[in-house]
Design a protein around this motif. Structure first.
Motif, PDB file in Angstrom:
ATOM      1  N   UNK A  78       0.512  -1.148   0.449  1.00 56.18           N
ATOM      2  CA  UNK A  78      -0.076   0.037  -0.629  1.00 56.18           C
ATOM      3  C   UNK A  78       1.011   1.367   0.041  1.00 56.18           C
ATOM      4  N   UNK A  79       1.728   1.021   1.017  1.00 58.87           N
ATOM      5  CA  UNK A  79       2.807   2.464   1.101  1.00 58.87           C
ATOM      6  C   UNK A  79       3.464   3.099  -0.168  1.00 58.87           C
ATOM      7  N   UNK A  80       3.943   1.781  -1.459  1.00 58.48           N
ATOM      8  CA  UNK A  80       4.251   2.153  -2.631  1.00 58.48           C
ATOM      9  C   UNK A  80       3.420   2.612  -3.601  1.00 58.48           C
ATOM     10  N   UNK A  81       1.936   1.796  -3.239  1.00 56.74           N
ATOM     11  CA  UNK A  81       1.357   2.339  -4.411  1.00 56.74           C
ATOM     12  C   UNK A  81       0.491   3.566  -3.967  1.00 56.74           C
ATOM     13  N   UNK A  82       0.940   4.856  -3.024  1.00 60.07           N
ATOM     14  CA  UNK A  82       0.582   6.014  -2.941  1.00 60.07           C
ATOM     15  C   UNK A  82       1.650   6.523  -3.097  1.00 60.07           C
ATOM     16  N   UNK A  83       3.018   6.375  -3.810  1.00 57.73           N
ATOM     17  CA  UNK A  83       3.707   7.492  -4.281  1.00 57.73           C
ATOM     18  C   UNK A  83       3.191   8.191  -4.969  1.00 57.73           C
ATOM     19  N   UNK A  84       3.673   9.473  -4.809  1.00 58.71           N
ATOM     20  CA  UNK A  84       3.248  10.375  -5.445  1.00 58.71           C
ATOM     21  C   UNK A  84       4.313  10.859  -6.362  1.00 58.71           C
ATOM     22  N   UNK A  85       4.658  10.396  -7.034  1.00 61.05           N
ATOM     23  CA  UNK A  85       5.841  10.089  -8.210  1.00 61.05           C
ATOM     24  C   UNK A  85       6.864   9.526  -9.106  1.00 61.05           C
ATOM     25  N   UNK A  86       7.536  10.048  -9.846  1.00 62.67           N
ATOM     26  CA  UNK A  86       8.080   8.335  -9.946  1.00 62.67           C
ATOM     27  C   UNK A  86       9.528   7.983  -9.085  1.00 62.67           C
ATOM     28  N   UNK A  87       9.756   9.798  -8.570  1.00 59.33           N
ATOM     29  CA  UNK A  87      11.111   9.211  -7.960  1.00 59.33           C
ATOM     30  C   UNK A  87      10.762   8.746  -6.504  1.00 59.33           C
ATOM     31  N   UNK A  88      10.012   9.318  -5.832  1.00 56.75           N
ATOM     32  CA  UNK A  88       9.423   8.499  -4.773  1.00 56.75           C
ATOM     33  C   UNK A  88       8.552   6.698  -4.999  1.00 56.75           C
ATOM     34  N   UNK A  89       8.453   6.598  -5.857  1.00 58.88           N
ATOM     35  CA  UNK A  89       8.090   5.198  -6.066  1.00 58.88           C
ATOM     36  C   UNK A  89       9.166   4.131  -6.643  1.00 58.88           C
ATOM     37  N   UNK A  90      10.252   4.881  -6.738  1.00 55.19           N
ATOM     38  CA  UNK A  90      11.537   4.353  -7.472  1.00 55.19           C
ATOM     39  C   UNK A  90      12.139   3.916  -5.609  1.00 55.19           C
ATOM     40  N   UNK A  91      11.887   5.222  -4.638  1.00 56.06           N
ATOM     41  CA  UNK A  91      12.578   4.771  -3.620  1.00 56.06           C
ATOM     42  C   UNK A  91      11.886   3.973  -2.582  1.00 56.06           C
ATOM     43  N   UNK A  92      10.571   4.408  -2.745  1.00 59.46           N
ATOM     44  CA  UNK A  92       9.539   3.039  -1.823  1.00 59.46           C
ATOM     45  C   UNK A  92       9.177   1.523  -2.219  1.00 59.46           C
ATOM     46  N   UNK A 193      16.808   6.003   6.877  1.00 63.02           N
ATOM     47  CA  UNK A 193      16.691   6.336   7.880  1.00 63.02           C
ATOM     48  C   UNK A 193      15.097   6.538   7.547  1.00 63.02           C
ATOM     49  N   UNK A 194      14.991   7.732   6.809  1.00 67.36           N
ATOM     50  CA  UNK A 194      13.923   9.110   6.669  1.00 67.36           C
ATOM     51  C   UNK A 194      13.102   7.822   5.954  1.00 67.36           C
ATOM     52  N   UNK A 195      12.979   7.488   5.281  1.00 71.64           N
ATOM     53  CA  UNK A 195      11.867   6.172   4.747  1.00 71.64           C
ATOM     54  C   UNK A 195      11.411   5.792   5.571  1.00 71.64           C
ATOM     55  N   UNK A 196      12.593   4.434   6.509  1.00 72.01           N
ATOM     56  CA  UNK A 196      11.885   3.343   7.472  1.00 72.01           C
ATOM     57  C   UNK A 196      11.279   4.997   8.302  1.00 72.01           C
ATOM     58  N   UNK A 197      10.946   5.463   8.418  1.00 68.84           N
ATOM     59  CA  UNK A 197      10.805   6.275   9.859  1.00 68.84           C
ATOM     60  C   UNK A 197       9.066   6.908   9.340  1.00 68.84           C
ATOM     61  N   UNK A 198       9.290   6.706   7.759  1.00 64.55           N
ATOM     62  CA  UNK A 198       8.190   7.129   7.253  1.00 64.55           C
ATOM     63  C   UNK A 198       6.995   5.823   6.979  1.00 64.55           C
ATOM     64  N   UNK A 199       7.854   5.325   6.959  1.00 66.77           N
ATOM     65  CA  UNK A 199       6.923   3.899   6.798  1.00 66.77           C
ATOM     66  C   UNK A 199       6.544   3.451   7.843  1.00 66.77           C
ATOM     67  N   UNK A 200       6.990   3.346   8.969  1.00 64.55           N
ATOM     68  CA  UNK A 200       6.364   3.809  10.732  1.00 64.55           C
ATOM     69  C   UNK A 200       5.148   4.214  10.664  1.00 64.55           C
ATOM     70  N   UNK A 201       5.323   4.967  10.411  1.00 68.00           N
ATOM     71  CA  UNK A 201       4.002   5.919  10.500  1.00 68.00           C
ATOM     72  C   UNK A 201       2.954   5.524   9.643  1.00 68.00           C
ATOM     73  N   UNK A 202       3.403   5.134   8.237  1.00 69.01           N
ATOM     74  CA  UNK A 202       2.555   5.363   7.281  1.00 69.01           C
ATOM     75  C   UNK A 202       1.475   4.206   7.853  1.00 69.01           C
ATOM     76  N   UNK A 203       2.334   2.684   8.526  1.00 69.05           N
ATOM     77  CA  UNK A 203       1.633   1.784   8.926  1.00 69.05           C
ATOM     78  C   UNK A 203       1.133   1.544  10.097  1.00 69.05           C
ATOM     79  N   UNK A 204       1.433   2.830  11.144  1.00 67.50           N
ATOM     80  CA  UNK A 204       1.101   2.761  12.169  1.00 67.50           C
ATOM     81  C   UNK A 204       1.866   1.799  13.545  1.00 67.50           C
ATOM     82  N   UNK A 205       2.639   1.487  13.143  1.00 68.83           N
ATOM     83  CA  UNK A 205       3.440  -0.138  13.927  1.00 68.83           C
ATOM     84  C   UNK A 205       4.690   1.519  14.449  1.00 68.83           C
ATOM     85  N   UNK A 206       4.442   2.533  14.167  1.00 67.39           N
ATOM     86  CA  UNK A 206       5.230   3.643  15.224  1.00 67.39           C
ATOM     87  C   UNK A 206       4.598   3.729  16.412  1.00 67.39           C
ATOM     88  N   UNK A 207       2.880   3.874  16.686  1.00 67.95           N
ATOM     89  CA  UNK A 207       2.211   3.724  17.954  1.00 67.95           C
ATOM     90  C   UNK A 207       2.756   2.495  18.738  1.00 67.95           C
TER      91      UNK A 207
END
Length: 277
Positions: A78-92, A193-207
């Motif tokens: 889901x996180x990859x599918x919600x990418x906003x552009x091609x660069x973000x999609x590659x990174x995710x 680490x930036x993308x890990x933090x982003x994904x943890x928040x997206x997934x709810x696991x950061x809570x």
């Protein structure tokens, strides 16, 4: 009868590569010999005096339980599918495959980050259930390993390696597997680490009331192999650590209870684990 600086001597001779627990074991052996020699009249004293070595127990880092890992696995897509552009999609995509390959192979962060294409190859084979699995052969040179010891092993994860090759601009020879989208160099650590933090928040696991990290993936992968009843020696070779470390850090796990829970979610064998649909 004073060998107080024995520890300092051993560290100097090995360029600080000897572990404190090894030195302490050597001191125990020396005093066992000296006690015997004293009983036989060969020495006028029974023990050598050493400066005490206190083995500090490393803090136990948090890891995923079965439910949390299943959430991670499902949310990555889901996180990859919600990418906003091609660069973000590659990174995710790259971070997604980094996460999944790391949990399957038990590699350390520095090892997998510096992985190049000539260190990996994939193959498919049929497992005991008659299912086709895509495996990856890893040849890690000592230069990228924390303990400076090279190692080779098979693991599940070939699917992720093949997938990276399909979308990466740098996908052969000495190019890095987890490369920057425009330059043939590994992604910077802060980016991971930036993308890990982003994904943890997206997934709810950061809570959760725990600090999940990239290391947690390695810990989880090691646990799954122990659940599959792979010999500790074999697990230590895959993980690039020693048997004592495995026993020390995983002896507290109730394997029978954890295995019963895990079988509801995973199928696993000597090559790693597969999430049941």
């Amino acid at each position: 009868n004073s060998f107080r600086d024995y520890g300092l001597y051993r560290n100097e001779k090995t360029s600080n590569k000897v572990e404190d627990v090894t030195i302490r074991n050597e001191q125990t052996t020396i005093n066992s010999i000296s006690k015997y020699a004293h009983r036989k009249g060969y020495l006028p004293f029974s023990m050598f005096e050493f400066d005490p070595i206190k083995i500090v127990e490393p803090s136990r880092r948090d890891t995923f339980n079965i439910t949390e890992y299943r959430i991670l696995y499902k949310k990555l897509g889901d996180w990859v599918s919600d990418s906003t552009d091609s660069h973000e999609e590659y990174m995710r995509k790259l971070i997604r495959d980094f996460i999944l390959l790391k949990s399957n192979t038990c590699m350390r962060f520095g090892e997998i980050r510096n992985l190049t294409w000539n260190m990996v190859k994939t193959k498919t084979e049929t497992d005991k259930r008659g299912q086709i699995q895509n495996l990856v052969w890893l040849q890690l040179p000592k230069e990228i390993c924390k303990n400076r010891k090279s190692r080779e092993f098979w693991s599940r994860g070939g699917t992720y390696v093949d997938r990276i090759k399909s979308y990466s601009n740098f996908n052969d020879g000495n190019s890095f597997v987890f490369s920057h989208p425009k330059f043939d160099r590994p992604l910077a650590k802060p980016t991971f680490y930036k993308y890990w933090k982003n994904f943890m928040k997206y997934s709810g696991l950061s809570k959760l009331d725990k600090q999940l990290s990239y290391y947690s993936l390695r810990h989880f992968g090691i646990t799954q192999r122990l659940l599959a009843e792979i010999p500790v020696y074999t697990v230590s070779k895959i993980a690039g650590t020693n048997v004592q470390f495995i026993e020390q850090h995983y002896e507290q796990i109730n394997m029978n209870e954890l295995k019963a829970d895990a079988l509801k979610t995973f199928y696993y064998d000597e090559n790693g684990f597969v999430i049941r649909d």
